[in-house]
Scaffold this active site. Sequence first.
Site, short mmCIF file in Angstrom:
data_model
loop_
_atom_site.label_atom_id
_atom_site.label_comp_id
_atom_site.label_asym_id
_atom_site.label_seq_id
_atom_site.Cartn_x
_atom_site.Cartn_y
_atom_site.Cartn_z
N SER A 197 9.52 -30.99 -3.26
CA SER A 197 9.99 -30.42 -1.92
C SER A 197 10.32 -28.85 -2.03
O SER A 197 9.37 -28.19 -2.71
CB SER A 197 10.95 -31.19 -1.26
OG SER A 197 11.13 -31.09 0.08
N ASP A 292 3.23 -37.72 4.66
CA ASP A 292 4.19 -36.61 4.43
C ASP A 292 4.14 -35.68 5.23
O ASP A 292 2.85 -34.93 5.02
CB ASP A 292 4.64 -36.28 2.92
CG ASP A 292 5.59 -35.12 2.73
OD1 ASP A 292 6.21 -34.57 3.37
OD2 ASP A 292 5.61 -35.01 1.40
N HIS A 322 7.60 -38.73 1.77
CA HIS A 322 8.26 -37.59 1.19
C HIS A 322 9.54 -38.18 0.41
O HIS A 322 10.27 -38.96 1.16
CB HIS A 322 8.74 -36.62 2.39
CG HIS A 322 9.27 -35.35 1.93
ND1 HIS A 322 8.43 -34.34 1.55
CD2 HIS A 322 10.33 -35.10 1.73
CE1 HIS A 322 9.49 -33.50 1.05
NE2 HIS A 322 10.68 -33.80 1.05
#
Length: 365
Positions: A197, A292, A322
């Site tokens: 991320s 995601d 995610h």
Amino acid sequence: MSTAMSRVALSVQGAALHAVFALPRPVRRALAGPPVRRDGLELALDAQLLLRMVALGDRRPAVPSVEDARARVEAGRTILGGPIVDGVGTRALTLPGSDGPIPGRLYEPDGLPTGSPLLVYLHGGGWVVGSMDTHDGVCRYLAKHANVRVLSVGYRLAPEYPFPAAADDAYAAFRHAAENAESLGADPLAIAVGGDSSGGNLAAVVCLDALRRGGPRPVFQLLFYPATDPSMRRPSRDLFGDGFLLTDDDMTWFIERYCPDLSARTDHRLAVLLADDLRGLPPAYVATAGFDPLRDEGNAYADRLREAGVPVVKRQHDDLIHGFVTFVSLGSRFREAVSEAAGALRTGLALRSRANVVDLFRPTG
């Protein structure tokens, strides 16, 4: 958990969560509900069950404080829990940064010889939350299953330290690892960077910074659902911006704290996707999740790397959400995805490492 459950010890909540995931598949399917399909994809049962359990929890405040958000993430680490990956030792380090010391943690698989590959890992959390502790599980997992040392970096967080503080710390940590590889037991010619991320964003930024500044460069980049361009919306953000853990509101909240200056959101040290030239960057494994909101920008970055002539594996896990790297202690589907990435990392680094290439491919008979 419900208001009543919120009064239960986190360790007990964690035991209950793991017990649910250990139930027979038909029971887990009944608890999760009918399969979820969107954009031509079907959500994995493990991911759907986790979302169902999260949905039973307390509602987050519309505008959380930074302190509350960090506490929630740290509590989640305790609840996810699970057995510690064995055969991996750790030691605390202090890394020099341009604006002060940076905490680090070195993960070393038992029996790994000196002069072996090293992964510099940057945790996710929107540049605002998360820590070396919240990503302890994935660092241990990668260390053991990729057979590499892992240096986890406790870079500075926003809003106390806004952009580009995290990027500065990430680059400083890599530079220190490259210049002090021997003291870390590592091969200076086989150092990779990785992250998930916002940490994937920072890993990509390190590769670009290292190329532009000269000096040592990573030989491989391991990017899990990286944030690559906060300056524009893509379809996946609208498709999956609610109900799949990371929300549209979360993304807005994070970027407003990390980079409140709108004009800076196209800077290549944040929006790596917008960098003019990606030629010469190290080979990459880019893993995205089908459900995601960051999916499309991660895939777009992999495409740009390929167009620039960079060897890249673009791997979209169609059925995942995610954050899947932090769920390795739960469902087998999460472990499968991280195991695949560990294999890619191990192979990519072995091709550069004088110490490991023979051992990795030795006969097993």
